[in-house]
Design a protein around this motif. Sequence first.
Motif, PDB file in Angstrom:
ATOM      1  N   ALA A   1       0.471   3.890   6.216  1.00  0.00           N
ATOM      2  CA  ALA A   1       0.899   2.612   5.645  1.00  0.00           C
ATOM      3  C   ALA A   1       2.369   2.343   5.962  1.00  0.00           C
ATOM      4  O   ALA A   1       2.749   1.210   6.288  1.00  0.00           O
TER       5      ALA A   1
ATOM      6  N   ARG B   1       0.830  -1.195   0.000  1.00  0.00           N
ATOM      7  CA  ARG B   1       0.000   0.000   0.000  1.00  0.00           C
ATOM      8  C   ARG B   1       0.877   1.262   0.000  1.00  0.00           C
ATOM      9  O   ARG B   1       0.608   2.225  -0.720  1.00  0.00           O
TER      10      ARG B   1
ATOM     11  N   ASP C   1      -5.397  -1.365   2.934  1.00  0.00           N
ATOM     12  CA  ASP C   1      -5.716  -0.931   1.567  1.00  0.00           C
ATOM     13  C   ASP C   1      -6.162   0.522   1.435  1.00  0.00           C
ATOM     14  O   ASP C   1      -5.967   1.141   0.406  1.00  0.00           O
ATOM     15  N   GLU C   2      -6.741   1.101   2.484  1.00  0.00           N
ATOM     16  CA  GLU C   2      -7.220   2.479   2.342  1.00  0.00           C
ATOM     17  C   GLU C   2      -6.256   3.499   2.967  1.00  0.00           C
ATOM     18  O   GLU C   2      -6.526   4.688   2.946  1.00  0.00           O
ATOM     19  N   LEU C   3      -5.176   3.034   3.542  1.00  0.00           N
ATOM     20  CA  LEU C   3      -4.346   3.938   4.335  1.00  0.00           C
ATOM     21  C   LEU C   3      -3.616   4.965   3.475  1.00  0.00           C
ATOM     22  O   LEU C   3      -3.246   4.699   2.334  1.00  0.00           O
ATOM     23  N   GLU C   4      -3.395   6.122   4.078  1.00  0.00           N
ATOM     24  CA  GLU C   4      -2.537   7.106   3.434  1.00  0.00           C
ATOM     25  C   GLU C   4      -1.080   6.680   3.618  1.00  0.00           C
ATOM     26  O   GLU C   4      -0.753   5.824   4.439  1.00  0.00           O
TER      27      GLU C   4
ATOM     28  N   ALA D   1       0.562   4.229  -2.585  1.00  0.00           N
ATOM     29  CA  ALA D   1      -0.089   5.469  -2.140  1.00  0.00           C
ATOM     30  C   ALA D   1       0.627   6.679  -2.727  1.00  0.00           C
ATOM     31  O   ALA D   1       1.856   6.715  -2.785  1.00  0.00           O
TER      32      ALA D   1
END
Lengths: 259, 391
Positions: free
Chosen positions: B100, B26, B93-96, B30
């Motif tokens: 991450a 991720r 999966d959604e982390l900034e 990102a």
Amino acid sequence: MSTLEIRELTAEVAGKPILNGIDLTISSGEVHAVMGPNGAGKSTLSAVVMGKPGYKVTGGQVLLDGVDILKLPTWERAVAGLHLVMQYPTEVPGVMLDAVLGEALRDRGRADDVARLDSMLRSEAARINFDEKFLERALNVDLSGGEKKRNETLQLAVLKPKIVILDELDSGLDVDALRDCARRVMDATREDNLGALVITHYSKLLEELRPSRVHILVKGRIVESGGPELADVLERDGYAAFSSGVESDDVSGDYLAGL
Amino acid sequence: MPVLTPDMVRSTGNSWSDVRSSALARASAAPFPTTDLEHWRYSRIDELDLARFVPTDTPSTITGGGSDAVVTHVPASAATADASLARLFPAADELELFAALNLAHMDVIVVSVPANKVVAEPIVVTHRLAGAGQAFFPRLIVEAGRNSEVTVVERFVSADDDVLLAVPALDVRADQAARVRYLGINELGTSSWLIGEQLSTGQRDSDTLLATVALGGDYARVSTAARLTGQGGNTRQVALYFAGGEQMHDFRTLQEHVSPRTTSDLLFKGAVQDTAKSVYTGLIKIHKDAKGSAAFQTNRNLTLSHGAWAESVPNLDIETNDVKCSHASTVGPIDEDQLFYLESRGVRPDVAQRLVVLGFFDEVLAQLPVGELATSLRAQVSRKLAIGDAS
């Protein structure tokens, strides 16, 4: 023996002349009252003498024992022996009374008083019925009008200046607090030879703070000086009797513009 | 701009390797933030070159707490770790990016307090960071069980010379009626960077305090989200930040009310001197279901010199009418009337300024969870003040 001599003092605020030549002399142990209607320049006089920012001196002198204090920064005027009891004491969040008075006494070289400040504060508080719990509060924060003036009087008693200017001591004050504060000031004139300049627009205060001299300030100028009986004349006739004289005397355009 | 790449990761895959590898994937994907994003506006993110830093274990010491809390410490390089703790990590999966990166390289400290336990003695976690070019990723998780109580202090310390990077994460979980007090102290040196993320989640009737004192760092940014997910939860955030020299402090806060009758209160007070900068941006977000909630936010800033700069941006996002909300923000020099008052007593101007600034911060210091620390922090603020060295 100390003397505060105000000579031909003129000052303006935001370009407007407010003081138009003040002459006043006050010595140790004396109480003088300066009385005047709203807008006469009473608070400006106290602010200028203490050096408050925003006021511009345009002429004259203020001598404390012969030294022109107008050339000194505010804190040095205070150290030299001048004190102002404010009409509306400023709230200073988070700053405690003992911290300020400790610094103020240190600047005056009074190390012994710094050491015994706590006991001085407690005994002076008791003397004017100022609840000791207020000694633990930040300066003037969450104090009523009466408590603020007791706090001001307490500082006066601890700092022991030569000359004090009391700016509208009676505003925001109940009868009990007024009596406590006024009596402490009168005591200081006897015990410490304090000279007091009492600024007020209301003669009621002078029943407690008994002046030897009364000066009437109208439109930036002392228009009449006399003994305590002058306050009674004022009480009876009002300021109008004194104001009319000024306007006919003064024809300066600048002066009129400042009204 | 390159980010930390997989080959830069130490061979640490053994502890929670799945979590780390997905976080790393991720992090690689990102986008690197830019100041065009509102969340990064005014920041110094464009000065950061992650390729200059190598991840390393965070040297942490943990003291206090007694026997009432269970404290687990798993350094990033540890070969094994308790698999059951993996439940405490977010999905990657959604982390900034920085969240991450922390998850990928994290050193984990978990403070677990069983239900109904009151941990009387504060737990103090100290990260002593050192080494130019090193990057540190501590993750502190405070898990407070039902009706428990705990105080945790987290200190970040480094020397002035080391150009290093700290990317800490804080995760506070207050179960029903739990009381959690946290104090983060930034005492980093003037070359250190800090980019931190904090999340607190409060269940029903919980009470959390997130306190911050920031004195250090070159660029130090903390982004905090306080979420109230259970009815009657309360959260308080307070901060004292004081930047000098060329330092910059950067705070982003979110008070998020998800459930009804929740309350939040925030007080951030900062000062900048020399050519230092500070940013505060705060959002109160009240969801549709959070009826009967109250949220307050106050940010006050003192600019102590002409070259110093502070920005304050409060925001509200309210989806229901049945709320009480207020926000206030100020930026400006020391009040002239306050100075005149002190000077008219015979206090020197520089000492008067010092008293007023310390008084300004007292409101925050008085609310810190560990009273004894407040005294030493006040002394640190006093030493840092460039004005009026009091006798």
